[in-house]
Design a protein around this motif. Structure first.
Motif, PDB file in Angstrom:
ATOM      1  N   SER A 317       0.829  -1.214   0.000  1.00  0.00           N
ATOM      2  CA  SER A 317       0.000   0.000   0.000  1.00  0.00           C
ATOM      3  C   SER A 317       0.857   1.256   0.000  1.00  0.00           C
ATOM      4  O   SER A 317       0.562   2.227  -0.712  1.00  0.00           O
ATOM      5  CB  SER A 317      -0.924  -0.014   1.223  1.00  0.00           C
ATOM      6  OG  SER A 317      -1.718  -1.169   1.249  1.00  0.00           O
ATOM      7  N   VAL A 318       1.931   1.241   0.782  1.00  0.00           N
ATOM      8  CA  VAL A 318       2.800   2.420   0.856  1.00  0.00           C
ATOM      9  C   VAL A 318       3.495   2.662  -0.479  1.00  0.00           C
ATOM     10  O   VAL A 318       3.644   3.813  -0.921  1.00  0.00           O
ATOM     11  CB  VAL A 318       3.824   2.245   1.993  1.00  0.00           C
ATOM     12  CG1 VAL A 318       4.869   3.351   1.951  1.00  0.00           C
ATOM     13  CG2 VAL A 318       3.128   2.248   3.338  1.00  0.00           C
ATOM     14  N   VAL A 319       3.919   1.601  -1.156  1.00  0.00           N
ATOM     15  CA  VAL A 319       4.581   1.760  -2.457  1.00  0.00           C
ATOM     16  C   VAL A 319       3.619   2.366  -3.471  1.00  0.00           C
ATOM     17  O   VAL A 319       3.974   3.292  -4.226  1.00  0.00           O
ATOM     18  CB  VAL A 319       5.114   0.403  -2.944  1.00  0.00           C
ATOM     19  CG1 VAL A 319       5.552   0.489  -4.401  1.00  0.00           C
ATOM     20  CG2 VAL A 319       6.280  -0.051  -2.079  1.00  0.00           C
ATOM     21  N   VAL A 320       2.378   1.850  -3.505  1.00  0.00           N
ATOM     22  CA  VAL A 320       1.387   2.405  -4.429  1.00  0.00           C
ATOM     23  C   VAL A 320       1.123   3.873  -4.118  1.00  0.00           C
ATOM     24  O   VAL A 320       1.062   4.721  -5.022  1.00  0.00           O
ATOM     25  CB  VAL A 320       0.080   1.592  -4.357  1.00  0.00           C
ATOM     26  CG1 VAL A 320      -1.015   2.260  -5.176  1.00  0.00           C
ATOM     27  CG2 VAL A 320       0.308   0.174  -4.842  1.00  0.00           C
ATOM     28  N   THR A 325       1.944   9.684  -5.109  1.00  0.00           N
ATOM     29  CA  THR A 325       2.395  10.968  -4.581  1.00  0.00           C
ATOM     30  C   THR A 325       3.383  11.622  -5.532  1.00  0.00           C
ATOM     31  O   THR A 325       3.329  12.846  -5.776  1.00  0.00           O
ATOM     32  CB  THR A 325       3.041  10.770  -3.200  1.00  0.00           C
ATOM     33  OG1 THR A 325       2.090  10.167  -2.318  1.00  0.00           O
ATOM     34  CG2 THR A 325       3.484  12.102  -2.620  1.00  0.00           C
ATOM     35  N   ALA A 326       4.292  10.825  -6.085  1.00  0.00           N
ATOM     36  CA  ALA A 326       5.244  11.378  -7.053  1.00  0.00           C
ATOM     37  C   ALA A 326       4.522  11.882  -8.296  1.00  0.00           C
ATOM     38  O   ALA A 326       4.857  12.952  -8.835  1.00  0.00           O
ATOM     39  CB  ALA A 326       6.265  10.309  -7.424  1.00  0.00           C
ATOM     40  N   THR A 327       3.517  11.128  -8.741  1.00  0.00           N
ATOM     41  CA  THR A 327       2.753  11.566  -9.916  1.00  0.00           C
ATOM     42  C   THR A 327       2.013  12.866  -9.645  1.00  0.00           C
ATOM     43  O   THR A 327       2.010  13.788 -10.478  1.00  0.00           O
ATOM     44  CB  THR A 327       1.749  10.474 -10.323  1.00  0.00           C
ATOM     45  OG1 THR A 327       2.447   9.249 -10.531  1.00  0.00           O
ATOM     46  CG2 THR A 327       1.020  10.859 -11.588  1.00  0.00           C
ATOM     47  N   PHE A 587      -7.616  -0.497  -5.391  1.00  0.00           N
ATOM     48  CA  PHE A 587      -7.779  -1.919  -5.084  1.00  0.00           C
ATOM     49  C   PHE A 587      -6.426  -2.606  -4.925  1.00  0.00           C
ATOM     50  O   PHE A 587      -6.247  -3.471  -4.058  1.00  0.00           O
ATOM     51  CB  PHE A 587      -8.586  -2.593  -6.187  1.00  0.00           C
ATOM     52  CG  PHE A 587      -8.726  -4.081  -6.015  1.00  0.00           C
ATOM     53  CD1 PHE A 587      -9.588  -4.597  -5.065  1.00  0.00           C
ATOM     54  CD2 PHE A 587      -7.986  -4.959  -6.790  1.00  0.00           C
ATOM     55  CE1 PHE A 587      -9.716  -5.968  -4.894  1.00  0.00           C
ATOM     56  CE2 PHE A 587      -8.100  -6.324  -6.630  1.00  0.00           C
ATOM     57  CZ  PHE A 587      -8.968  -6.832  -5.676  1.00  0.00           C
ATOM     58  N   ALA A 588      -5.458  -2.222  -5.750  1.00  0.00           N
ATOM     59  CA  ALA A 588      -4.122  -2.809  -5.632  1.00  0.00           C
ATOM     60  C   ALA A 588      -3.472  -2.468  -4.301  1.00  0.00           C
ATOM     61  O   ALA A 588      -2.602  -3.202  -3.831  1.00  0.00           O
ATOM     62  CB  ALA A 588      -3.240  -2.321  -6.787  1.00  0.00           C
ATOM     63  N   SER A 619      -6.099   1.200   5.741  1.00  0.00           N
ATOM     64  CA  SER A 619      -7.226   2.085   5.417  1.00  0.00           C
ATOM     65  C   SER A 619      -6.768   3.533   5.278  1.00  0.00           C
ATOM     66  O   SER A 619      -7.244   4.258   4.397  1.00  0.00           O
ATOM     67  CB  SER A 619      -8.310   1.968   6.496  1.00  0.00           C
ATOM     68  OG  SER A 619      -8.810   0.649   6.570  1.00  0.00           O
ATOM     69  N   ILE A 620      -5.844   3.959   6.133  1.00  0.00           N
ATOM     70  CA  ILE A 620      -5.314   5.319   6.020  1.00  0.00           C
ATOM     71  C   ILE A 620      -4.591   5.498   4.694  1.00  0.00           C
ATOM     72  O   ILE A 620      -4.767   6.502   3.981  1.00  0.00           O
ATOM     73  CB  ILE A 620      -4.385   5.629   7.208  1.00  0.00           C
ATOM     74  CG1 ILE A 620      -5.192   5.669   8.515  1.00  0.00           C
ATOM     75  CG2 ILE A 620      -3.660   6.958   7.000  1.00  0.00           C
ATOM     76  CD1 ILE A 620      -4.332   5.828   9.749  1.00  0.00           C
ATOM     77  N   VAL A 621      -3.767   4.512   4.345  1.00  0.00           N
ATOM     78  CA  VAL A 621      -3.072   4.575   3.055  1.00  0.00           C
ATOM     79  C   VAL A 621      -4.083   4.556   1.915  1.00  0.00           C
ATOM     80  O   VAL A 621      -3.899   5.228   0.892  1.00  0.00           O
ATOM     81  CB  VAL A 621      -2.068   3.421   2.934  1.00  0.00           C
ATOM     82  CG1 VAL A 621      -1.382   3.438   1.570  1.00  0.00           C
ATOM     83  CG2 VAL A 621      -1.027   3.491   4.036  1.00  0.00           C
ATOM     84  N   LEU A 622      -5.174   3.801   2.078  1.00  0.00           N
ATOM     85  CA  LEU A 622      -6.204   3.756   1.045  1.00  0.00           C
ATOM     86  C   LEU A 622      -6.839   5.127   0.834  1.00  0.00           C
ATOM     87  O   LEU A 622      -7.071   5.547  -0.312  1.00  0.00           O
ATOM     88  CB  LEU A 622      -7.271   2.739   1.429  1.00  0.00           C
ATOM     89  CG  LEU A 622      -8.514   2.690   0.530  1.00  0.00           C
ATOM     90  CD1 LEU A 622      -8.142   2.247  -0.871  1.00  0.00           C
ATOM     91  CD2 LEU A 622      -9.568   1.768   1.122  1.00  0.00           C
ATOM     92  N   VAL A 623      -7.124   5.839   1.926  1.00  0.00           N
ATOM     93  CA  VAL A 623      -7.714   7.175   1.805  1.00  0.00           C
ATOM     94  C   VAL A 623      -6.778   8.109   1.054  1.00  0.00           C
ATOM     95  O   VAL A 623      -7.188   8.861   0.149  1.00  0.00           O
ATOM     96  CB  VAL A 623      -8.047   7.732   3.201  1.00  0.00           C
ATOM     97  CG1 VAL A 623      -8.478   9.189   3.101  1.00  0.00           C
ATOM     98  CG2 VAL A 623      -9.145   6.909   3.860  1.00  0.00           C
ATOM     99  N   VAL A 624      -5.489   8.068   1.412  1.00  0.00           N
ATOM    100  CA  VAL A 624      -4.504   8.900   0.709  1.00  0.00           C
ATOM    101  C   VAL A 624      -4.444   8.525  -0.766  1.00  0.00           C
ATOM    102  O   VAL A 624      -4.388   9.388  -1.649  1.00  0.00           O
ATOM    103  CB  VAL A 624      -3.124   8.764   1.373  1.00  0.00           C
ATOM    104  CG1 VAL A 624      -2.070   9.530   0.593  1.00  0.00           C
ATOM    105  CG2 VAL A 624      -3.172   9.249   2.812  1.00  0.00           C
ATOM    106  N   THR A 625      -4.477   7.223  -1.041  1.00  0.00           N
ATOM    107  CA  THR A 625      -4.423   6.758  -2.430  1.00  0.00           C
ATOM    108  C   THR A 625      -5.628   7.239  -3.223  1.00  0.00           C
ATOM    109  O   THR A 625      -5.493   7.693  -4.371  1.00  0.00           O
ATOM    110  CB  THR A 625      -4.355   5.224  -2.462  1.00  0.00           C
ATOM    111  OG1 THR A 625      -3.217   4.785  -1.711  1.00  0.00           O
ATOM    112  CG2 THR A 625      -4.241   4.720  -3.884  1.00  0.00           C
TER     113      THR A 625
END
Length: 641
Positions: A317-320, A325-327, A587-588, A619-625
């Motif tokens: 999740s962090v990698v995605v 974030t870079a994009t 989803f990834a 879930s936190i990473v999902l919200v950011v994503t």
């Protein structure tokens, strides 16, 4: 830390003030129940369930088990077969908890005791065979602990539990499978000295409840009905009845010992029965290695082996999120920042052309003197040419997404009456999910609070009607809607109505199968009352506040009166295809953790999902994503249009 006594309002204050002292008690569940020597311990029977089927059945609804006698045993407050009061979540998850005839007394071992010898007809035998074939598991409860099957980890360093015990087993040693029922159980109750004053007064608390099963045939039992020797490998109690017709199978039973009659023959009730004796043993053993506050830990030990996979899910999740974030940084830092600098004033674009700032000519320069000396007509022609070239030059800078700045906040031409209720219900679900995840991470919701997860979920969903009405009302005003009462009714009835209709329709099919998962009529009335008498007024309250007090949202740009024509778009930026492609990225980021959640719900019902800390991080990473994907997707969509 896992919990075991029911939460009250003042417990929230205790939790907030003394989190460091949380190990002193369970959250929530029961207060610590201690037992004196020879004090009766009630054993409750609940249901049978399987990982291979979604159908659950109440234990006492099975035709091949000992029915309740209706006797009030010593130390019990109710007769056997009496229904225990259940909360809404317990009813919805299919629990049917009843008092049983099993007699347990603290510290008193029972080598063997006959419960009953039950006569089962052909239909009952067939039903038992089907449940054994589908690997059904029985759930009994002692002191709020489910009876568990004990296992040892692969390195034999730790013991862990799987809730429930097998109803029977199958033998494939012969040509046809043979079915056996476990008709003798050994109940192992583990206890330790109670903490505090209760322990000084001789009180004991239960820290474990294990069930060991055995199948013993009728011929391997003595005159009392108990097995002659429980330590020997006695022949099992086979679920088999000889066919009721004069066929080669009945003439030569030794050659067709495992003959399975056809379905229509098995359904015949010819008066023949199979006697199944049920016995049990009880043993109490002291166990000082387990604290009462940690007695649920063995049910979760088998999840420790998957911690590395959970960390892998977080890393994924962090990698995605980092790539997104870079994009976003590239889009915002280079493209949009450069575009914003070239945005002209709104009034110039709305008029259809850009006004040029004229530089004031220096009065003392020779060139200005020469121009002033020229004819009036030459000056006018020169000004016109300068204006046209400047306008074309500035309009060339207005490209890409900036051309749509006057259209992005335009109300949709269709679906404007449907979108606000959907957005409001979506915010309602988000509030419910965040509340459940937060309470689970704090330990308030856990397996010991039986039915608590579903009960709290329904409560949060109902009371989040205020949030649903608020966001739906504001968006409805933003679209220029005037009939806010109609929008409120749509918000309160659309999504909850679809959910209730789906539940009611599925309940009809489940009820036809006589499953305990089928909701009783009173529960349906209670859900309908919560919906119409509680949630509906709350939605009206939130919608009224948003319409009368808050008002619509203010947008950073004005909407142009004439819609801009949208060019033909590429296939991947149109309709549901773009939504599916964009949804693959979030989803990834969470699919690994979702695998554990879904497996716990549908595949591994004997286990408990209790790694909400990992789920909270994901879930936190999902919200950011989702936020970053939305930014990038909208930018490229606007550029394409």
């Amino acid at each position: 830390m896992h919990a075991d006594f029911r939460i009250r309002l003042w417990h929230w204050v205790v939790i907030a003030v003394s989190l460091s002292l949380a190990e002193a008690f369970y959250i929530p569940g029961w207060t610590i129940k201690s037992y004196k020597d020879d004090e009766a311990i009630p054993l409750f029977v609940n249901k049978v369930y399987s990982d291979r089927s979604q159908m659950q059945y109440a234990y006492y609804d099975l035709p091949f088990v000992c029915p309740p006698s209706g006797t009030v045993h010593d130390g019990h407050t109710s007769s056997s077969g009496h229904n225990k009061h259940l909360n809404l979540g317990e009813v919805l998850r299919g629990d049917r908890i009843m008092t049983s005839d099993y007699e347990l007394s603290m510290g008193t071992d029972v080598e063997c005791r006959l419960l009953c010898s039950h006569e089962v007809n052909r239909r009952g035998v067939k039903r038992a065979r089907n449940l054994v074939h589908d690997d059904y598991v029985v759930e009994w409860i002692v002191d709020n602990l489910p009876g568990a099957t004990s296992f040892v980890t692969t390195d034999k360093s730790r013991k862990y539990y799987a809730a429930g015990f097998k109803m029977g087993y199958m033998d494939f040693s012969e040509r046809r499978p043979r079915y056996f029922i476990n008709n003798h159980v050994t109940l192992m109750v583990r206890w330790r000295k109670a903490p505090g004053r209760a322990g000084r007064q001789g009180g004991k608390v239960i820290v474990g409840f294990e069930v060991y099963t055995k199948s013993v045939a009728l011929g391997s039992r003595g005159s009392t009905g108990c097995p002659s020797d429980l330590q020997e490998n006695n022949s099992g109690m086979e679920l088999y009845m000889a066919p009721n017709s004069t066929s080669p199978e009945s003439i030569y039973p030794e050659s067709f010992h495992s003959y399975t009659p056809p379905a229509e023959e098995g359904d015949l009730d010819d008066g023949q029965t199979l006697t199944i004796p049920y016995t049990y043993s009880v043993y109490f053993r002291e166990d000082d290695t387990v604290q009462w506050a940690n007695r649920w830990d063995p049910y979760f030990v088998n999840q420790d082996d998957s911690f590395n996979i959970h960390w892998l899910a977080i890393l994924n999740s962090v990698v995605v999120a980092a790539l997104l974030t870079a994009t976003v940084a590239v889009v915002l830092g280079r493209t949009i920042r450069g575009d914003i600098k070239g945005i002209p004033k709104e009034d110039a674009i709305e008029d259809g052309k850009v006004k040029r700032k004229r530089k004031a000519a220096s009065l003392g320069s020779p060139k200005s003197a020469e121009k002033s000396a020229g004819g009036l007509l030459d000056q006018i022609d020169g000004d016109k040419d300068g204006d046209n070239s400047s306008d074309e030059e500035s309009l060339d800078d207005i490209t890409g997404w900036k051309l749509l700045h006057g259209d992005v906040f335009r109300a949709p031409s269709y679906g404007a009456g449907l979108l606000p209720p959907l957005v409001g219900s979506g915010m309602q679900l988000v509030f419910m999910a965040v509340g459940l995840l937060g309470l689970s991470c704090l330990g308030v919701l856990n397996p010991s609070f039986r039915g608590g997860f579903i009960s709290v979920a329904i409560g949060l969903f109902v009371f989040a009607g205020v949030i649903s009405g608020y966001f739906s009302g504001r968006l409805y005003q933003d679209f220029g809607g005037q009939n806010w009462k109609k929008n409120t009714l749509m918000t309160a009835l659309l999504v909850p109505g679809l959910i209730f209709t789906l539940v009611f329709t599925l309940n009809l099919f489940v009820w036809a199968q006589a499953s305990s998962t089928a909701l009783p009529f009173g529960t349906l009335v209670a859900l309908l009352s919560l919906w119409l008498l509680v949630q509906l007024p709350l939605v009206f309250l939130g919608s009224w506040y948003s319409y009368m007090r808050a008002g619509p949202w203010e947008h950073p740009t004005k909407t142009s009166p004439i819609p801009r024509q949208i060019p033909r778009l590429a296939w991947y930026t149109r309709g549901t295809r773009s939504a599916l492609l964009i949804g693959l990225i979030p989803f990834a980021a969470v699919f690994i953790e979702l695998l554990f959640v879904f497996r716990s719900v549908w595949q591994d019902k004997s286990g408990y999902y209790y790694v909400f800390g990992f789920l909270g991080i994901v879930s936190i990473v999902l919200v950011v994503t989702v936020i970053e994907v939305t930014i990038v997707a909208i930018y490229f969509q606007l550029c394409a249009e």
